[in-house]
Scaffold this motif. Structure first.
Motif, PDB file in Angstrom:
ATOM      1  N   SER A 163      36.402  33.531  50.854  1.00 17.72           N
ATOM      2  CA  SER A 163      35.023  33.064  51.053  1.00 17.72           C
ATOM      3  C   SER A 163      34.240  33.979  51.979  1.00 17.72           C
ATOM      4  O   SER A 163      33.008  34.034  51.911  1.00 17.72           O
ATOM      5  N   ILE A 164      34.938  34.696  52.871  1.00 15.85           N
ATOM      6  CA  ILE A 164      34.246  35.585  53.810  1.00 15.85           C
ATOM      7  C   ILE A 164      34.361  37.052  53.402  1.00 15.85           C
ATOM      8  O   ILE A 164      34.044  37.947  54.183  1.00 15.85           O
ATOM      9  N   GLY A 165      34.820  37.291  52.178  1.00 16.56           N
ATOM     10  CA  GLY A 165      34.889  38.658  51.677  1.00 16.56           C
ATOM     11  C   GLY A 165      36.141  39.404  52.070  1.00 16.56           C
ATOM     12  O   GLY A 165      36.266  40.604  51.804  1.00 16.56           O
ATOM     13  N   ALA A 166      37.090  38.713  52.725  1.00 16.83           N
ATOM     14  CA  ALA A 166      38.390  39.334  52.997  1.00 16.83           C
ATOM     15  C   ALA A 166      39.226  39.296  51.723  1.00 16.83           C
ATOM     16  O   ALA A 166      38.911  38.581  50.766  1.00 16.83           O
ATOM     17  N   ILE A 167      40.313  40.052  51.693  1.00 19.15           N
ATOM     18  CA  ILE A 167      41.120  40.225  50.486  1.00 19.15           C
ATOM     19  C   ILE A 167      42.456  39.524  50.679  1.00 19.15           C
ATOM     20  O   ILE A 167      43.150  39.768  51.666  1.00 19.15           O
ATOM     21  N   TRP A 168      42.806  38.671  49.728  1.00 19.57           N
ATOM     22  CA  TRP A 168      44.043  37.896  49.822  1.00 19.57           C
ATOM     23  C   TRP A 168      45.175  38.597  49.098  1.00 19.57           C
ATOM     24  O   TRP A 168      45.017  39.090  47.983  1.00 19.57           O
ATOM     25  N   THR A 169      46.335  38.646  49.745  1.00 23.10           N
ATOM     26  CA  THR A 169      47.536  39.162  49.104  1.00 23.10           C
ATOM     27  C   THR A 169      48.708  38.316  49.576  1.00 23.10           C
ATOM     28  O   THR A 169      48.694  37.806  50.698  1.00 23.10           O
ATOM     29  N   ASP A 260      32.102  43.611  42.116  1.00 21.61           N
ATOM     30  CA  ASP A 260      33.339  44.377  42.288  1.00 21.61           C
ATOM     31  C   ASP A 260      33.914  44.301  43.696  1.00 21.61           C
ATOM     32  O   ASP A 260      34.778  45.121  44.061  1.00 21.61           O
ATOM     33  N   GLN A 261      33.483  43.328  44.488  1.00 17.75           N
ATOM     34  CA  GLN A 261      34.113  43.111  45.787  1.00 17.75           C
ATOM     35  C   GLN A 261      35.598  42.797  45.579  1.00 17.75           C
ATOM     36  O   GLN A 261      35.948  41.896  44.812  1.00 17.75           O
ATOM     37  N   PRO A 262      36.511  43.535  46.232  1.00 17.12           N
ATOM     38  CA  PRO A 262      37.937  43.219  46.082  1.00 17.12           C
ATOM     39  C   PRO A 262      38.238  41.779  46.486  1.00 17.12           C
ATOM     40  O   PRO A 262      37.740  41.288  47.503  1.00 17.12           O
TER      41      PRO A 262
END
Length: 646
Positions: A163-169, A260-262
């Motif tokens: 939701s804040i534009g961070a990338i989940w892995t 295209d935001q990761p």
């Protein structure tokens, strides 16, 4: 009710006209100003009018965001084509839609259903986690790694992160230290959200020491959030999940990000080397999933979607995206089969009113071999679809499903991959079901089967390819030379054409049969044979509990080797196996040697690893044993050719 026309039709199931008219795919065809039938024409329109098709998907699915004017920009290379270059959206906002009172999530484990959560409650939890992550300094573009179970806390962690534009892995808690480091260690996560214990087959596993070891090897981790338990021996700042949520936030804040935001970094199995870290986009993931859920799975508002998956497999993000279609999702943590019940998942399905049951051929085979007959014990009144992936679904399993689970059922074997965050081939509720075949090409996916000349072929085996761009193609592979490694993996064999790595056949009816991975295709006498062709026969032999097939070099040729798990292997039994294969396939499919082993190697996601068995058998080193759920099984293949066989 749909009619199964035994002995009068080649199909196991056919939809009624009412089902077709009420379906998403029929409504979508009208929305586009196209006719649904013939489907081949509709599909050709979807891959020749690429911008129009994906623009209509956005509008039909009511994606929340700004679509922009430029939908599709072709390029000389498929990898460089772009979609929705002006669009902005927030992935989490699209999943947390709908009225507060609607049930969003059912949570279950080996004890049964533990709770249900409304959309209002889920939004509040995500808001609190979002606020907590921001307070910890997480920003757009940061990688957040999760070692989480498939439960509500894990879901909240994912939705708050992206939701804040961070990338989940993520990794599943049952991965070993090396398996975790080989994956999430590649992407240098800033924050780790982790469980410190999990349960499986009613046994509790403590993983504090494992997580400590992982954190000490990954210096990029600045802070750790522990969902269960406490860590005392790491240098990074550690807080609990409850502390993360201890704030007054009640509603998530949604910043819009580029298409295209990761969004996610997922990993391939890694059985031939370091797992590939594949970066997927926000918009591409969302559009692919709403298309597959609505147009191909006919997921309707208030349906309940389930897929048995851990948090590391691509079917986990596929499952949680079901929220974007106004459906509820079932999160399940634990073994699919308990000591008390072979039908535990079906007990839960009946209780929550499950409509879409996602599983694997291996699980279905376990039930089939055990003689489970669900029609006698479960009514499953809301169940309308069973979906299966991870391996080819055998023709006999199609029969078994309709004979023992439910007559009026849309069965879909689907096939795609982690690399595309979705499917190349699947089904629709408007198509009849034929045993042993995947129904159709997915809309918007220019799928074909090519031979070694690069020619499109029917009724013969070849390479599964995709010839036109699609929004969920990877952004890149994370790390050094990521763009080049991405291109080398999928475009080097046929420049400009995605060669997926599956060995497949396109029938004259344009349905599909998948024969396994192309890199494990057998090649005796120069004739390509898919391992699935042999498994389909072996799996029907009751005495064989499990099996694996691979090819071994022999005098400038290759011979087929079959290894089986069984109570015993005699000369007579080996002859019976060969006769079955010869009569049901061909003399070319008959294994030269048959060995008895105690166990078959599998990936953590439950796929047989023919390559590892072969590598061990010829005395070479299996490079990434951390990708296997049972690496100890390889000892049964060491110096295999020197052991007794028939």
């Amino acid at each position: 009710m749909s009619t199964r026309l035994l002995n009068q039709s080649p199909y196991l199931w056919e939809p009624t006209e009412e089902q077709i008219q009420a379906s998403h795919i029929q409504a979508f065809a009208k929305f586009c100003g196209q006719s649904l039938f013939p489907y081949d024409r509709f599909h050709r329109w979807s891959i020749s009018h690429i911008g129009d098709f994906w623009s209509h998907v956005w509008d039909y699915a009511k994606v929340i965001g700004n679509k922009g004017e430029t939908i599709y920009t072709p390029a000389e290379s498929m990898a460089d084509a772009t979609f929705f270059s002006e669009a902005t959206l927030n992935f989490t906002e699209n999943l947390l839609r709908g009225p507060d009172e609607r049930i969003a999530v059912y949570e279950a484990n080996e004890t049964g259903v533990t709770r249900s959560v409304t959309m209002g409650e889920l939004r509040t939890l995500v808001a609190k986690a979002q606020r907590g992550l921001i307070d910890l300094g997480v920003q757009k573009g940061d990688r957040v790694a999760g070692v989480t179970t498939n439960n509500l806390d894990g879901l909240v962690a994912v939705l708050a992160t992206v939701s804040i534009g961070a990338i989940w892995t993520s990794c599943s808690p049952d991965f070993g230290v090396k398996g975790m480091v080989d994956r999430i260690g590649q992407v240098n996560p800033k924050l780790l959200i982790t469980a410190l214990h999990y349960q499986y087959k009613q046994k509790s596993y403590q993983i504090s020491e494992k997580i400590t070891d992982v954190c000490n090897q990954m210096k990029s981790i600045e802070k750790i959030v522990t969902i269960t338990g406490k860590l005392n021996t790491v240098s990074a700042e550690t807080i609990s999940w409850d502390q993360l949520l201890d704030n007054r936030a009640t509603k998530p804040k949604y910043e819009s990000f580029p298409f295209d935001q990761p969004l996610y970094i997922l990993y391939t199995s890694g059985t031939t080397g370091l797992p590939k870290a594949i970066v997927h986009s926000t918009g591409g993931t969302l559009l692919q999933h709403v298309k597959e859920h609505q147009l191909h799975s006919d997921l309707q508002p208030n349906d309940v979607l389930f897929w048995y998956s851990n948090t590391a497999w691509m079917m986990y993000p596929w499952l949680i995206s079901g929220l974007a279609s106004d459906a509820s999702i079932l999160l399940y943590d634990g073994s699919p089969i308990t000591k008390e019940s072979l039908t535990h998942l079906w007990d839960i399905a009946e209780e929550v009113g499950l409509t879409h049951f996602g599983t694997s051929p291996k699980y279905l085979d376990t039930l089939m071999r055990a003689g489970v007959h669900l029609k006698e014990t479960h009514s499953l009144p809301r169940l309308k679809s069973i979906l299966s992936c991870g391996a080819p679904l055998a023709a006999e399993q199609y029969d078994w499903i309709y004979e023992t689970i439910k007559d009026d059922l849309y069965l879909a074997s689907i096939s795609g991959g982690t690399e595309i965050m979705g499917c190349f081939v699947m089904g629709t509720i408007a198509h009849p079901i034929k045993r042993g075949e995947i129904t159709c090409k997915a809309l918007g996916m220019a799928v074909d089967v090519l031979d070694e000349r690069g020619a499109s072929v029917f009724a013969q085996k070849g390479d599964l390819v995709c010839t036109q761009p699609f929004p969920s193609k990877p952004l890149t592979f994370y790390g050094e030379n990521g763009d080049q490694r991405y291109r080398d993996n999928y475009f080097s064999k046929r420049p400009g054409i995605w060669t997926h790595g599956d060995f497949a056949e396109q029938t004259i009816d344009q349905s599909f049969i998948i024969y396994g991975r192309a890199d494990t295709t057998l090649n005796p006498g120069g004739v390509r044979i898919g391992t699935a062709e042999i498994y389909r026969i072996i799996e029907q032999i009751e005495q064989i509990k499990d099996s694996i097939v691979f090819g071994l070099p022999c005098e400038n040729d290759e011979e087929i080797v079959l290894c089986i798990v069984a109570d015993e292997l005699t000369k007579e039994f080996a002859q019976e196996i060969r006769q079955q294969i010869r009569s049901k396939a061909s003399p070319r499919h008959v294994p030269k040697r048959i060995f008895l082993v105690d166990e078959i190697p599998y990936t953590i996601n439950g796929k047989k690893v023919e390559g590892a068995a072969k590598t061990e058998s010829i005395g070479q080193e299996v490079k990434n044993k951390a990708s296997l759920s049972n690496p100890h099984s390889l000892r049964h293949f060491t110096r295999l050719t020197e052991k007794e066989c028939f």
